[in-house]
Design a protein around this motif. Structure first.
Motif, mmCIF file in Angstrom:
data_model
loop_
_atom_site.group_PDB
_atom_site.id
_atom_site.type_symbol
_atom_site.label_atom_id
_atom_site.label_comp_id
_atom_site.label_asym_id
_atom_site.label_seq_id
_atom_site.Cartn_x
_atom_site.Cartn_y
_atom_site.Cartn_z
ATOM 1 N N ARG A 17 63.758 129.399 39.506
ATOM 2 C CA ARG A 17 62.950 128.197 39.326
ATOM 3 C C ARG A 17 62.816 127.432 40.633
ATOM 4 O O ARG A 17 63.673 127.518 41.516
ATOM 5 C CB ARG A 17 63.551 127.305 38.242
ATOM 6 N N LYS A 18 61.738 126.702 40.766
ATOM 7 C CA LYS A 18 61.529 125.872 41.946
ATOM 8 C C LYS A 18 62.374 124.612 41.834
ATOM 9 O O LYS A 18 62.330 123.917 40.823
ATOM 10 C CB LYS A 18 60.054 125.484 42.084
ATOM 11 N N VAL A 19 63.142 124.329 42.886
ATOM 12 C CA VAL A 19 63.962 123.121 42.922
ATOM 13 C C VAL A 19 63.779 122.442 44.277
ATOM 14 O O VAL A 19 63.327 123.063 45.243
ATOM 15 C CB VAL A 19 65.463 123.436 42.697
ATOM 16 N N GLN A 20 64.122 121.168 44.337
ATOM 17 C CA GLN A 20 64.054 120.457 45.613
ATOM 18 C C GLN A 20 65.135 120.996 46.546
ATOM 19 O O GLN A 20 66.286 121.152 46.155
ATOM 20 C CB GLN A 20 64.247 118.962 45.392
ATOM 21 N N ALA A 21 64.757 121.283 47.761
ATOM 22 C CA ALA A 21 65.685 121.833 48.743
ATOM 23 C C ALA A 21 66.762 120.814 49.101
ATOM 24 O O ALA A 21 66.529 119.598 49.060
ATOM 25 C CB ALA A 21 64.922 122.269 49.993
ATOM 26 N N ASP A 22 67.942 121.325 49.430
ATOM 27 C CA ASP A 22 69.023 120.442 49.876
ATOM 28 C C ASP A 22 68.594 119.716 51.145
ATOM 29 O O ASP A 22 68.117 120.335 52.095
ATOM 30 C CB ASP A 22 70.286 121.266 50.166
ATOM 31 N N GLY A 71 58.718 120.635 50.102
ATOM 32 C CA GLY A 71 60.171 120.526 50.165
ATOM 33 C C GLY A 71 60.871 121.265 49.041
ATOM 34 O O GLY A 71 62.001 120.920 48.684
ATOM 35 N N MET A 72 60.227 122.312 48.497
ATOM 36 C CA MET A 72 60.776 123.047 47.372
ATOM 37 C C MET A 72 61.209 124.453 47.793
ATOM 38 O O MET A 72 60.649 125.053 48.712
ATOM 39 C CB MET A 72 59.736 123.162 46.247
ATOM 40 N N ALA A 119 59.791 119.215 40.352
ATOM 41 C CA ALA A 119 58.618 118.733 41.088
ATOM 42 C C ALA A 119 59.102 117.899 42.265
ATOM 43 O O ALA A 119 60.216 117.377 42.253
ATOM 44 C CB ALA A 119 57.727 117.899 40.169
ATOM 45 N N PRO A 120 58.290 117.774 43.310
ATOM 46 C CA PRO A 120 58.707 116.946 44.446
ATOM 47 C C PRO A 120 58.721 115.468 44.086
ATOM 48 O O PRO A 120 58.039 115.031 43.163
ATOM 49 C CB PRO A 120 57.631 117.258 45.498
ATOM 50 N N GLY A 121 59.517 114.702 44.803
ATOM 51 C CA GLY A 121 59.588 113.254 44.578
ATOM 52 C C GLY A 121 60.898 112.831 43.951
ATOM 53 O O GLY A 121 61.495 113.569 43.158
#
Length: 374
Positions: free
Chosen positions: A148-153, A207-208, A238-240
């Motif tokens: 799954r797409k997640v926000q990068a560290d 940023g994902m 999602a980003p944000g």
């Protein structure tokens, strides 16, 4: 009858300006629409708190309210058509945020950058999970790996400079009726109110990154092929900072059973017995979704007889009962006989005990099917 403004904010009539502002901020944060999505009751309380603050934070209006109460602002008594010009106290959400945005500690007026900013939701993901009749009978928990797409560290976001965190931009159009002002989703942040600030190495333009995770899926007893289950929040992020992840949609695929056939909550089992077993009677072991059981075949059992094992089927997903296991007895006619075996049947072919003689209790196949569904 309208509620007292001091009571709405939970303060005394002698409260200072600082105490009034502090009380309003507390109420506004508690009932903020971003914190209570789709909650009409919270939104109404949010509006009432803003209405109370709009009067009590203004020395002139506060003095008139203390003397005359709500009557001071009715029927045009506010001097501008109501509280702050908001048409007799009917607070508009846009007006609230534009007038009291500083209360929330930021230029936008909402949590993390603006009331109008959309809580962006990540995309849903879909997977197919195979389960057996045994799984369906008792329910099961499956662990699956998904990417799954997640926000990068290390990713950070900043207030969108195009809409100033509002998520929307205002457009003014000249018409024959005059200038019309409309709002539209911000083309830069797509309504999120934020844009990428720091992009970690290896992440995409939002940023994902893709990350493999193990997700636990609880599958209730009684599900059927084609049923879709939802695991909330286990889809793509999602980003944000204020975004919410999508959901994981699980499509149930029912695997064929080696010896059992499903029909709703009922199960069917084809039992084959040889000629001697049908004539003399016998105990037979059959398979069910809860293990093997023994059943008795009475002497003289006819082919096509249906034995009903109550409660040995599948449970209802709504939990209102359990189906049955219907055992269909089929007498297997021998095809390769020895000379002596063939002679035995030739000698008895005209015997009256071998002559078909069904009684009224020996129902036809169609009658049995009809009874089965009754």
């Amino acid at each position: 009858m309208k509620k007292d403004f001091y009571e709405i904010l939970g303060i005394d009539r002698g409260a200072t300006d600082t105490e009034i502002k502090k009380a309003y901020r507390k109420k506004a944060i508690k009932y903020h629409p971003d914190k209570n999505p789709d909650d009409k009751s919270a939104e109404e309380k949010f509006k009432k708190a803003a209405e109370a603050y709009e009067v009590l934070s203004d020395d002139n209006k506060k003095a008139r309210y203390d003397q005359y109460g709500h009557a001071a602002f009715e029927n045009g008594g506010g001097g501008s058509g109501g509280f702050g010009g908001f048409s007799g106290g009917g607070m508009n959400m846009d007006d609230i945020f534009s007038q009291f945005g500083d209360i929330f500690g930021g230029g936008g007026g909402g949590f993390g950058g603006g009331r109008h900013a959309t809580r962006v939701k990540g995309g849903n993901m879909r997977i197919r999970v195979k389960i057996t009749l045994e799984d369906i009978a008792k329910g099961v928990e499956k662990k699956v790996k998904v990417k799954r797409k997640v926000q990068a560290d290390g990713v950070t976001f900043k207030t969108c400079i195009t809409c100033n965190g509002q998520g929307q931009v205002m457009r003014v159009t000249n018409t024959i009726l005059g200038r019309m002002q409309t709002s539209a989703t911000c083309p830069t942040c797509h309504g999120a109110g934020q844009s990428l600030d720091n992009q970690p190495k290896g992440s995409d333009s939002n940023g994902m990154v893709l990350k493999e995770e193990t997700v636990s899926i609880k599958i209730p007893a009684g599900v059927s092929d084609g049923v879709q289950l939802k695991v909330t929040g286990k889809g793509n992020e999602a980003p944000g900072e204020n975004s919410v992840p999508g959901d994981l949609i699980v499509l149930i695929e029912e695997m064929p059973h080696e010896s059992l056939t499903r029909e709703g909550m009922n199960l069917h089992y084809d039992l084959y017995v040889n000629f001697s077993e049908a004539v003399l009677g016998e105990s037979k072991e059959i398979e069910t979704v809860s293990g093997k059981v023994k059943i008795k075949i009475d002497a003289g059992t006819q082919s096509g007889k249906i034995l009903r094992l109550r409660g040995k089927g599948l449970p209802s997903i709504e939990r209102y009962g359990t189906g049955d296991l219907l055992v269909h007895v089929n007498v297997w006619t021998p095809q390769n006989l020895s000379k002596d075996q063939k002679l035995f049947f030739e000698e008895n072919i005209k015997d009256e005990n071998f002559e078909p003689n069904p009684s009224k209790s020996d129902k036809s196949f169609f009658e049995k099917v009809k009874d089965m569904f009754a």
